[in-house]
Design a protein around this motif. Sequence first.
Motif, PDB file in Angstrom:
ATOM      1  N   LEU A 141       4.288   9.311 -19.340  1.00 41.34           N
ATOM      2  CA  LEU A 141       3.102   9.496 -18.499  1.00 41.34           C
ATOM      3  C   LEU A 141       2.291   8.212 -18.426  1.00 41.34           C
ATOM      4  N   ASN A 142       2.097   7.583 -19.572  1.00 44.84           N
ATOM      5  CA  ASN A 142       1.343   6.326 -19.592  1.00 44.84           C
ATOM      6  C   ASN A 142       2.056   5.232 -18.796  1.00 44.84           C
ATOM      7  N   GLN A 143       3.388   5.201 -18.856  1.00 44.87           N
ATOM      8  CA  GLN A 143       4.143   4.211 -18.096  1.00 44.87           C
ATOM      9  C   GLN A 143       3.981   4.433 -16.592  1.00 44.87           C
ATOM     10  N   ALA A 144       3.961   5.680 -16.180  1.00 47.05           N
ATOM     11  CA  ALA A 144       3.756   6.005 -14.764  1.00 47.05           C
ATOM     12  C   ALA A 144       2.378   5.530 -14.312  1.00 47.05           C
ATOM     13  N   LEU A 145       1.369   5.677 -15.182  1.00 48.89           N
ATOM     14  CA  LEU A 145       0.020   5.209 -14.859  1.00 48.89           C
ATOM     15  C   LEU A 145      -0.019   3.684 -14.781  1.00 48.89           C
ATOM     16  N   ILE A 146       0.647   3.031 -15.727  1.00 43.59           N
ATOM     17  CA  ILE A 146       0.682   1.561 -15.726  1.00 43.59           C
ATOM     18  C   ILE A 146       1.338   1.038 -14.451  1.00 43.59           C
ATOM     19  N   ASP A 147       2.430   1.671 -14.059  1.00 44.07           N
ATOM     20  CA  ASP A 147       3.130   1.252 -12.841  1.00 44.07           C
ATOM     21  C   ASP A 147       2.226   1.395 -11.616  1.00 44.07           C
ATOM     22  N   TYR A 148       1.511   2.479 -11.544  1.00 40.63           N
ATOM     23  CA  TYR A 148       0.616   2.709 -10.412  1.00 40.63           C
ATOM     24  C   TYR A 148      -0.527   1.698 -10.410  1.00 40.63           C
ATOM     25  N   GLU A 149      -1.147   1.479 -11.559  1.00 40.46           N
ATOM     26  CA  GLU A 149      -2.261   0.535 -11.643  1.00 40.46           C
ATOM     27  C   GLU A 149      -1.812  -0.895 -11.326  1.00 40.46           C
ATOM     28  N   GLN A 150      -0.569  -1.230 -11.690  1.00 36.25           N
ATOM     29  CA  GLN A 150      -0.034  -2.559 -11.372  1.00 36.25           C
ATOM     30  C   GLN A 150       0.099  -2.733  -9.858  1.00 36.25           C
ATOM     31  N   MET A 151       0.529  -1.686  -9.162  1.00 37.77           N
ATOM     32  CA  MET A 151       0.640  -1.737  -7.699  1.00 37.77           C
ATOM     33  C   MET A 151      -0.737  -1.933  -7.060  1.00 37.77           C
ATOM     34  N   VAL A 152      -1.740  -1.247  -7.607  1.00 40.43           N
ATOM     35  CA  VAL A 152      -3.105  -1.387  -7.092  1.00 40.43           C
ATOM     36  C   VAL A 152      -3.604  -2.807  -7.306  1.00 40.43           C
ATOM     37  N   LEU A 153      -3.319  -3.351  -8.494  1.00 46.02           N
ATOM     38  CA  LEU A 153      -3.725  -4.723  -8.809  1.00 46.02           C
ATOM     39  C   LEU A 153      -3.033  -5.715  -7.867  1.00 46.02           C
ATOM     40  N   ASN A 154      -1.741  -5.497  -7.614  1.00 46.83           N
ATOM     41  CA  ASN A 154      -1.007  -6.367  -6.701  1.00 46.83           C
ATOM     42  C   ASN A 154      -1.605  -6.315  -5.291  1.00 46.83           C
ATOM     43  N   SER A 155      -2.004  -5.134  -4.886  1.00 48.79           N
ATOM     44  CA  SER A 155      -2.628  -4.982  -3.567  1.00 48.79           C
ATOM     45  C   SER A 155      -3.940  -5.750  -3.491  1.00 48.79           C
ATOM     46  N   ASP A 156      -4.755  -5.626  -4.532  1.00 47.50           N
ATOM     47  CA  ASP A 156      -6.045  -6.339  -4.550  1.00 47.50           C
ATOM     48  C   ASP A 156      -5.834  -7.855  -4.491  1.00 47.50           C
ATOM     49  N   THR A 157      -4.840  -8.348  -5.233  1.00 47.24           N
ATOM     50  CA  THR A 157      -4.548  -9.788  -5.228  1.00 47.24           C
ATOM     51  C   THR A 157      -4.116 -10.241  -3.841  1.00 47.24           C
ATOM     52  N   LEU A 158      -3.260  -9.448  -3.209  1.00 49.16           N
ATOM     53  CA  LEU A 158      -2.775  -9.800  -1.880  1.00 49.16           C
ATOM     54  C   LEU A 158      -3.905  -9.768  -0.858  1.00 49.16           C
ATOM     55  N   ILE A 159      -4.809  -8.813  -0.985  1.00 45.85           N
ATOM     56  CA  ILE A 159      -5.963  -8.737  -0.082  1.00 45.85           C
ATOM     57  C   ILE A 159      -6.823  -9.991  -0.202  1.00 45.85           C
ATOM     58  N   ASN A 160      -7.038 -10.455  -1.431  1.00 52.30           N
ATOM     59  CA  ASN A 160      -7.821 -11.684  -1.638  1.00 52.30           C
ATOM     60  C   ASN A 160      -7.143 -12.883  -0.989  1.00 52.30           C
ATOM     61  N   ASN A 161      -5.817 -13.006  -1.158  1.00 56.69           N
ATOM     62  CA  ASN A 161      -5.084 -14.108  -0.543  1.00 56.69           C
ATOM     63  C   ASN A 161      -5.151 -14.038   0.978  1.00 56.69           C
ATOM     64  N   LEU A 162      -5.055 -12.817   1.496  1.00 54.62           N
ATOM     65  CA  LEU A 162      -5.116 -12.616   2.941  1.00 54.62           C
ATOM     66  C   LEU A 162      -6.483 -12.990   3.482  1.00 54.62           C
ATOM     67  N   ASN A 210       0.828  -1.210   0.000  1.00 54.39           N
ATOM     68  CA  ASN A 210       0.000   0.000   0.000  1.00 54.39           C
ATOM     69  C   ASN A 210       0.860   1.257   0.000  1.00 54.39           C
ATOM     70  N   ALA A 211       1.946   1.233   0.782  1.00 52.43           N
ATOM     71  CA  ALA A 211       2.866   2.378   0.795  1.00 52.43           C
ATOM     72  C   ALA A 211       3.520   2.549  -0.567  1.00 52.43           C
ATOM     73  N   THR A 212       3.836   1.421  -1.208  1.00 57.75           N
ATOM     74  CA  THR A 212       4.410   1.479  -2.558  1.00 57.75           C
ATOM     75  C   THR A 212       3.405   2.055  -3.549  1.00 57.75           C
ATOM     76  N   SER A 213       2.143   1.636  -3.403  1.00 53.05           N
ATOM     77  CA  SER A 213       1.085   2.177  -4.272  1.00 53.05           C
ATOM     78  C   SER A 213       0.948   3.679  -4.085  1.00 53.05           C
ATOM     79  N   ASP A 214       1.008   4.137  -2.838  1.00 56.98           N
ATOM     80  CA  ASP A 214       0.918   5.584  -2.561  1.00 56.98           C
ATOM     81  C   ASP A 214       2.075   6.324  -3.218  1.00 56.98           C
ATOM     82  N   LEU A 215       3.271   5.714  -3.157  1.00 59.81           N
ATOM     83  CA  LEU A 215       4.438   6.347  -3.767  1.00 59.81           C
ATOM     84  C   LEU A 215       4.279   6.424  -5.284  1.00 59.81           C
ATOM     85  N   TYR A 216       3.794   5.335  -5.896  1.00 58.36           N
ATOM     86  CA  TYR A 216       3.602   5.332  -7.349  1.00 58.36           C
ATOM     87  C   TYR A 216       2.471   6.279  -7.761  1.00 58.36           C
TER      88      TYR A 216
END
Length: 395
Positions: free
Chosen positions: A188-209, A161-167
């Motif tokens: 700019l698009n790459q920065a958006l992709i990086d941020y959205e990937q962090m959000v997706l990773n967070s959602d996946t981890l939340i489901n596993n948790l 989540n902290a990484t997502s906030d940073l991105y």
Amino acid sequence: MMKIKRKSLFTVFLLSMFILSIVPMSAENVEIYSMEKLLDMYIENSHDIEIMELEYELTELKYQIESDDLDNKERQMTRDKDDFYDTKDNSSSQKNIDEKRDEYYASAKAYAASTKDLMIQEFEIKNQDKYVANDTAKKKNSFKNDLWQLYELDKQLEVLNATSDLYKSKYEVAQLSYSLENMTESDLNQALIDYEQMVLNSDTLINNLDMLKGNVYINLGIEPEGEPQFDIVPPQSISPVNITYNDLLSSHKSNSLDYEKQSYSLEAEKVYFDILAGVFLENSDDYQENLNNYKKVQLDFYNYEKELDQMVLDVYYNYQKTIDDYNYAKDTVELAQRQYNEAETAFEVGQISALDMDGAKLQLLNAELTYDQSLISCAKATDEIALLMDGISIK
């Protein structure tokens, strides 16, 4: 919310260094469950031990039936033997002789097999309580590791989540730069992709948790209400175990029920071989087959001992590695804390940006996560050492 804390623990495993507790959020009078209580709740709610005890009851019943029938098989073998030699001495028909021989060999094999099986069943019945105790300890250790995994996933989510906030901040800066024509649209698009990937990773981890939490509640026999959460505190220090590999191996073998059973099974196989060795004609195909089977059993036991030695060696060196990893992680987190403190001072006087400050915080969170994971790895490895010393195989 349910909360799990650590306190001193010496009654669950000999060398355990931690304890957890669980606190229901809705209760006015908060009740704290120790790790020992949690593990007892898990065992009480588990049907595996009950199934195991039923299986031993069936083993006892089977033993009684086969034991009562052993004398019948021995008498049948004796009758078939007499018939075989009588036919061999008095019959001119090789077919009749072969038939009587086959009957004799079949009844001898049945008697030898029952004798061997009864020896092994008798061993299992005699050690039933120890089997149950060992399986209980292994199941408790496995469930304890599930609780630690909860903590690790929760900490990973915090870092993610902290990484997502940073991105997100980087993307916002990228938007501003793009509006000022200081960045290309591709960047700019790459920065958006990086941020959205962090959000997706967070959602996946939340489901596993959430899935792991649900399994833990089921194993504890708890009916969760709302969104149950666990707050698990890792051990605060380690207590190195001073033991050599040879001492660990010796302790394991002297206390291991599995090793004792393998040795006893080898004795039972020798009894099986000796019975048939007295039946088959020496140098006959049947005798040679019986001898080859016994040699194979001896080889299997030799390979079992080699695998056991390797398993203990792996656990021993894994423990040593976790100690080294812990010392490295401890130095790393201390360095990250100093760098964070320096960044905080620099930020207060305007020498670095808020983005740089977030980066320093994220670096510290990652170091803390690695440090906590190293503590947990030490705790797990210490438990594995304790189990082996008690003669309990972990694989």
